[in-house]
Design a protein around this motif. Structure first.
Motif, PDB file in Angstrom:
ATOM      1  N   ARG A  46      -0.338  10.640   4.767  1.00 49.41           N
ATOM      2  CA  ARG A  46      -1.642  10.366   4.184  1.00 49.41           C
ATOM      3  C   ARG A  46      -2.026   8.885   4.217  1.00 49.41           C
ATOM      4  O   ARG A  46      -3.192   8.544   4.116  1.00 49.41           O
ATOM      5  N   VAL A  47      -1.040   8.016   4.274  1.00 47.77           N
ATOM      6  CA  VAL A  47      -1.357   6.589   4.191  1.00 47.77           C
ATOM      7  C   VAL A  47      -0.998   5.824   5.471  1.00 47.77           C
ATOM      8  O   VAL A  47      -1.841   5.184   6.077  1.00 47.77           O
TER       9      VAL A  47
ATOM     10  N   VAL B  36       0.835  -1.196   0.000  1.00 46.53           N
ATOM     11  CA  VAL B  36       0.000   0.000   0.000  1.00 46.53           C
ATOM     12  C   VAL B  36       0.876   1.254   0.000  1.00 46.53           C
ATOM     13  O   VAL B  36       0.618   2.232  -0.706  1.00 46.53           O
TER      14      VAL B  36
ATOM     15  N   VAL C 119      -1.397  14.493  -5.289  1.00 44.36           N
ATOM     16  CA  VAL C 119       0.045  14.616  -5.135  1.00 44.36           C
ATOM     17  C   VAL C 119       0.589  15.589  -6.175  1.00 44.36           C
ATOM     18  O   VAL C 119       1.480  16.384  -5.903  1.00 44.36           O
TER      19      VAL C 119
ATOM     20  N   ALA D 170      -3.405  -3.300  -3.298  1.00 46.28           N
ATOM     21  CA  ALA D 170      -2.822  -2.252  -2.457  1.00 46.28           C
ATOM     22  C   ALA D 170      -3.629  -0.965  -2.504  1.00 46.28           C
ATOM     23  O   ALA D 170      -3.094   0.126  -2.654  1.00 46.28           O
TER      24      ALA D 170
ATOM     25  N   TYR E  26       4.834  12.472   2.478  1.00 51.02           N
ATOM     26  CA  TYR E  26       3.431  12.542   2.095  1.00 51.02           C
ATOM     27  C   TYR E  26       2.771  11.179   2.305  1.00 51.02           C
ATOM     28  O   TYR E  26       1.675  11.070   2.853  1.00 51.02           O
TER      29      TYR E  26
ATOM     30  N   ASN F 271       8.745   7.808  -6.711  1.00 47.87           N
ATOM     31  CA  ASN F 271       7.713   8.838  -6.871  1.00 47.87           C
ATOM     32  C   ASN F 271       8.045   9.854  -7.954  1.00 47.87           C
ATOM     33  O   ASN F 271       7.240  10.703  -8.278  1.00 47.87           O
TER      34      ASN F 271
ATOM     35  N   PRO G 180      -2.844   7.365   8.907  1.00 50.85           N
ATOM     36  CA  PRO G 180      -4.276   7.055   8.978  1.00 50.85           C
ATOM     37  C   PRO G 180      -4.555   5.564   9.125  1.00 50.85           C
ATOM     38  O   PRO G 180      -5.469   5.178   9.848  1.00 50.85           O
ATOM     39  N   MET G 181      -3.747   4.750   8.456  1.00 48.45           N
ATOM     40  CA  MET G 181      -4.034   3.320   8.534  1.00 48.45           C
ATOM     41  C   MET G 181      -3.652   2.725   9.876  1.00 48.45           C
ATOM     42  O   MET G 181      -4.250   1.763  10.332  1.00 48.45           O
TER      43      MET G 181
ATOM     44  N   ALA H 296       3.790  10.128  -4.658  1.00 48.37           N
ATOM     45  CA  ALA H 296       3.891  10.727  -3.333  1.00 48.37           C
ATOM     46  C   ALA H 296       5.289  10.496  -2.773  1.00 48.37           C
ATOM     47  O   ALA H 296       5.839   9.406  -2.914  1.00 48.37           O
ATOM     48  N   ASN H 297       5.881  11.520  -2.169  1.00 47.50           N
ATOM     49  CA  ASN H 297       7.194  11.301  -1.560  1.00 47.50           C
ATOM     50  C   ASN H 297       7.003  10.620  -0.205  1.00 47.50           C
ATOM     51  O   ASN H 297       5.883  10.377   0.239  1.00 47.50           O
ATOM     52  N   TRP H 298       8.118  10.300   0.458  1.00 43.26           N
ATOM     53  CA  TRP H 298       8.037   9.490   1.662  1.00 43.26           C
ATOM     54  C   TRP H 298       7.164  10.143   2.723  1.00 43.26           C
ATOM     55  O   TRP H 298       6.306   9.516   3.339  1.00 43.26           O
TER      56      TRP H 298
ATOM     57  N   ALA I  56       1.374   4.195  -3.045  1.00 43.66           N
ATOM     58  CA  ALA I  56       1.384   5.644  -2.892  1.00 43.66           C
ATOM     59  C   ALA I  56       2.637   6.243  -3.534  1.00 43.66           C
ATOM     60  O   ALA I  56       2.578   7.260  -4.219  1.00 43.66           O
TER      61      ALA I  56
END
Ligand SMILES: Nc1ncnc2c1ncn2[C@@H]1O[C@H](COP(=O)(O)OP(=O)(O)OP(=O)(O)O)[C@@H](O)[C@H]1O
Ligand SMILES: [Mg+2]
Lengths: 575, 356
Positions: free
Chosen positions: A490-491, A473, B102, B85, A486, B73, A494-495, A482-484, A477
């Motif tokens: 965001r992931v 997951v 993003v 995922a 972010y 990324n 929250p999870m 998304a960078n590390w 992202a």
């Protein structure tokens, strides 16, 4: 499509650094630094104090500890071990029996009993001991009631000394056995038992040959845990006046000014605790009592004869009473007028004033406010450290992982008394780790103690949440651009949120109720709630003390409820 | 749309070998598949392209840009994972919108693009659903939409169908192919399922134990397998070994044993293999290249096993010391029984010489 990416990749030193396989060590070094500063260094300082001492270097203190001339220390060690062993046995009997009754039999009152059986977990140690002295102590309600009922000259029994300590231990610690045993019993495949029966085994044989061996791993793990906690127990010996235990000896050595001896005793007790911690980790690594067959719910045996039914009803009624009494008595006394309760069985005059005073009187509100602040500060630290450490532990690879794991768990194994002694040894003088300040006597020492003591809570609940979260997951992202950081915000957060929150709440209430380390290092300007309860108790302001206690219990019940909801009933994993 | 070039890429995990010397050149818009058994290094290669692993040796280029150590990324790739995922704490809409957020697009643009992507995968009415309220196939389509909505230069799919049941797998396979053709995105697809590979791909790379075995179109791979492994991994094959008896022009005659002699055509232009009279050689005959009746390479055998599939009748036939798999298309022919004798023939094109 991004056209700016057409630029050739610059091989800057930064890029090379972040891609180096050693970069991870830069990232995790703050974790090790925190552990070094607030766990290892204080521990080391205590050890140094025990060997250097005021009268020259050497192992003189240890010789004195083990000397056969003045045997106080050896006696304390022996008593501590004795109390712990007996506590393990009594807790095992009570916990496993309860687990079997509740998981395996259907009887009137089973439901209510199965909920109330966890009540002892809601009692902070000091408050629990307090209610036990009110209930069963020499001038306790039950002994006096019996005395009055049967017109006796003196109370028929009362809890005191080592017996008192063991009874309190049993009441507060059997839940560890109960939880693991009931999990193990739920995991037992009933068809195994049925298979044994069909092969002609009698009941007793089944127990000895089938059920007990399968419960052994759970029992061993709980036994180690209860032993460790009983060794660390401080409040019960303090309240029942058992001076010859290790924790009490440390406390007494300190208050008598014999700092070297306190350091020696601390070191010895730490070694015992850490040995048990390592034994437990080792054992947990090997144990495996998971359910092999899925989807089978345990079917409960119904009691058939009416006699058994009535007996079980009576017994569960008594069980419910015993479990509820400590809380009921606290509530009762919290409404009593201070100083009015002397020789009566129960208090004679009642008032609501204590509760009003809690929030309106500056002097009674102060400790609550202090504890809230200090616990809050400590919890913030725990969140930052715990989440980072859990992430590093679960998601990255580096050498020294096992070391990090043990280092984080050590504060949990160390008795609160020892944590306090260590912090005193380390921060009575300015050091790099305290930014060249003396911390003892300031606001900061208690939050630091809470931080250290509750270090593993958020770490463990977050690790559990992260372990359930699929790593792909995060990669998804990243692949979406998304960078590390972010991704983390965001992931990952929250999870893992329910896990983080469950640990946070737990750390917060534990901080609010912390007594063992607090009593050794608090300063009067920042007196915490638990110390205030203790002092009110000795000033015979029982009402106020109990009102504080009820407040704590309400908070804990609230938190347990929330974390039960958050983790779908897996809150046990956090403890 | 970008090309992907792997320049002799190797990946070691400590001392364990991941993949070795992978050299491929995926053209813009091409559908390229990595095929091979479990553990052969497909995922490892794909993850290096995605940027989750860095190669131990070699370089990776997108068009002419060296991306060997570029962070994932920054590569503008779309990736679909085996287990999807998806973000469980977000709705379908939020999942698909993630990559656009993003990229800091405006709210209205995001909404428009996400809705278009939802329509593309037939999920327009599901925007507010939570992920755990979707079926496996629907989740798969969300994952696809999420990867495609960012308009990736390269689409990477790692066994995207392996968690679906057989029926759904076929539907989704067609769906993926349709989207790929419509959008024309360069696609790298990982699978261990030869049917998927054969039906979807422009080109296939067959791998084994970290080493590339063959790269080619589905027809090339099937009809002209480079070696024993490829021949047996893709489709079914009778592998025989015998002694070269005679070479006349491009026709080679091989004796497997006294009852089994076959002649085949060796085209040395496409099949670099050395044959010499008296030396041994390996050859492969597909079951469907063997026919019942009289013809070239005439064989006689006894039936050992009969299998009726509907489309075909499959026999196991003992010919001399060899056992041949034979597949006869069902045109209402009579089905023989175990123990019956049968006459078979193999057209010369059906015999293919292979390397070790
Ligand atoms: N992180 C890792 N550490 C060590 N070895 C690894 C790692 N990842 C993969 N390997 C090894 O590299 C080899 C290739 O693995 P890879 O995951 O690429 O296989 P695969 O072709 O994707 O297989 P599957 O079809 O089972 O997914 C295997 O032998 C595997 O054990
Ligand atoms: Mg794989």
């Amino acid at each position: 499509m991004n056209t700016d990416q057409a630029a050739p990749l610059k091989e800057s030193w930064w890029a090379r650094l972040t891609q180096s396989k050693y970069f991870i060590y830069i990232l995790i070094s703050p974790l090790f630094l925190v552990l070094l500063a607030y766990v290892i260094y204080p521990f080391y300082q205590t050890f140094i104090q025990s060997v250097v001492g005021s009268e020259g270097a050497g192992i003189g203190n240890y010789k004195r500890f083990f000397s056969l001339e003045s045997t106080a220390n050896l006696e304390a060690l022996w008593t501590s071990i004795y109390i712990s062993v007996i506590s393990v046995i009594t807790c095992a009997i009570v916990g496993v029996t309860m687990a079997f009754l509740i998981e395996r039999y259907e009887f009137p009152g089973r439901k209510i009993l199965s909920i109330l059986v966890l009540v002892p977990m809601a009692l902070p140690p000091l408050v629990g001991v307090l209610s036990f002295t009110f209930l069963y102590g020499e001038s306790g309600i039950i002994p006096r009631a019996l005395q009055a009922l049967f017109h006796l000259d003196s109370v028929p029994f009362s809890l005191k000394g080592i017996t008192g300590v063991i009874v309190v231990h049993t009441f507060t610690m059997y839940t560890y056995f109960y939880l693991t045993a009931s999990a193990a019993i739920k995991g037992l495949d009933p068809s195994l038992e049925e298979a044994a029966t069909s092969l002609g085994s009698g009941r007793i044989r089944i127990w000895v040959k089938v059920i007990l061996p399968m419960l052994t791993p759970a029992m061993v793990a709980s036994a180690l845990l209860v032993f460790m906690i009983a060794m660390a127990s401080y409040t019960a010996p303090l309240m029942f006046g058992v001076e010859r235990t290790m924790t009490m000896q440390i406390y007494l050595s300190r208050t008598n000014g014999n700092l070297d001896m306190a350091a020696t005793q601390s070191t010895i007790l730490s070694i015992v605790s850490i040995a048990f911690l390592i034994m437990m980790r080792w054992y947990q690594g090997r144990r495996n009592f998971q359910n092999q067959s899925k989807g089978i719910s345990v079917h409960r045996t119904e009691l058939r004869t009416p006699f058994m039914k009535y007996l079980s009803m009576l017994l569960s009624f008594i069980g419910v009473i015993i479990l509820m009494l400590p809380i009921l008595v606290l509530v009762l006394i919290s409404f009593s007028v201070d100083g009015e309760w002397t020789i009566q069985i129960i208090p004679s005059a009642y008032t609501f004033d204590h509760y009003i005073a809690l929030f309106t009187d500056e002097r009674t509100w102060r400790p609550i406010w202090n504890s809230l602040q200090m616990s809050f500060v400590a919890t913030i630290g725990n969140i930052l450290f715990g989440v980072a450490a859990a992430y590093a532990m679960i998601r990255t690879r580096f050498k020294g992982k096992a070391l990090l794991d043990i280092l984080i768990m050590i504060p949990w194994a160390l008795p609160g008394t020892v944590v306090a002694v260590n912090l005193i040894a380390a921060f009575s003088e300015p050091s790099v780790f305290s930014f060249n300040q003396v911390l003892i006597g300031t606001f900061w020492i208690l939050p630091l103690a809470y931080f250290v003591r509750h270090l593993p809570l958020i770490f463990r609940s977050t690790s559990a949440a992260l372990m359930q979260m699929d790593q792909s997951v995060e990669e998804a992202a990243r692949s979406l651009g998304a960078n590390w950081w972010y991704t983390f915000r965001r992931v990952v957060v929250p999870m893992a949120f329910s896990g983080i929150l469950a640990g946070t709440l737990l750390a917060m209430v534990q901080g609010l109720g912390e007594f063992v380390a607090s009593i050794l290092i608090y300063s009067t300007s920042t007196m915490p709630l638990s110390v205030a309860i203790f002092q009110k108790m000795y000033a015979f302001q029982f009402g106020t003390a109990c009102a504080y206690g009820v407040l704590q219990i309400l908070l804990i019940i609230f938190v347990l409820f929330i974390s039960q909801k958050l983790t779908n009933g897996k809150a046990g994993a956090v403890i | 749309m970008k090309s992907v070039r792997l320049d002799h890429v190797s990946k070691m995990f400590g001392t364990a070998k991941g993949v070795e010397h992978v050299a491929i050149d995926v053209k813009p818009g091409e559908f390229f598949t990595f095929l091979g058994p479990s553990g052969c290094g497909k995922t490892t290669t794909l993850r290096m392209i995605a940027g989750f692993y860095y190669p131990t040796k070699g370089k990776i280029f997108f068009d002419n840009r060296d991306v060997t150590t570029l962070q994932p990324n920054k590569r503008n790739i779309g990736m679909v994972f085996q287990n999807y995922a998806l973000f469980p704490h977000m709705t379908v809409f939020e999942n698909i919108a993630f990559g656009l957020e993003v990229r800091k697009l405006s709210k209205s643009v995001i909404k428009e693009k996400v809705e278009r992507a939802q329509k593309l995968v037939y999920l327009d009415k599901y925007g507010t659903r939570k992920i755990n309220e979707l079926s496996g196939g629907q989740q798969q389509r969300v994952a696809l939409a999420r990867a495609l909505v960012i308009e990736p230069d390269i689409l990477l799919l790692d066994e995207p169908l392996s968690n679906l049941d057989a029926k759904l797998r076929e539907e989704t396979r067609l769906e993926i192919k349709r989207l790929q053709v419509e959008l024309g995105v360069t696609t790298i697809y990982v699978t261990h399922d030869q049917t998927e590979a054969m039906t979807m791909s422009d080109r296939i790379m067959v791998m084994k134990e970290g080493v590339v075995q063959q790269i080619g179109t589905p027809q090339e791979i099937y009809n002209r397998p480079a070696n024993h492994f490829v021949a047996s991994f893709i489709g079914e094959s009778n592998m025989l070994e015998g002694e070269v008896m005679e070479i006349s022009g491009s026709t080679v005659k091989v004796k497997v044993d006294s009852d089994l002699q076959v002649e085949g055509v060796l085209d040395t232009a496409i099949n670099k293999i050395k044959v010499e009279v008296g030396k041994s050689v390996k050859l492969s005959i597909r079951p469907e290249a063997i026919f019942e009746g009289q013809g070239p390479n005439q064989l006689h055998g006894t039936i050992q096993l009969v299998e009726f599939t509907g489309v075909s009748i499959n026999y196991l036939v003992q010919v001399g010391s060899a056992t041949l798999k034979v597949m006869i298309i069902n045109k209402g022919n009579q089905i023989l029984k175990r123990g019956d004798s049968i006459s078979l023939y193999v057209p010369e094109k059906g015999v293919y010489f292979i390397n070790e």
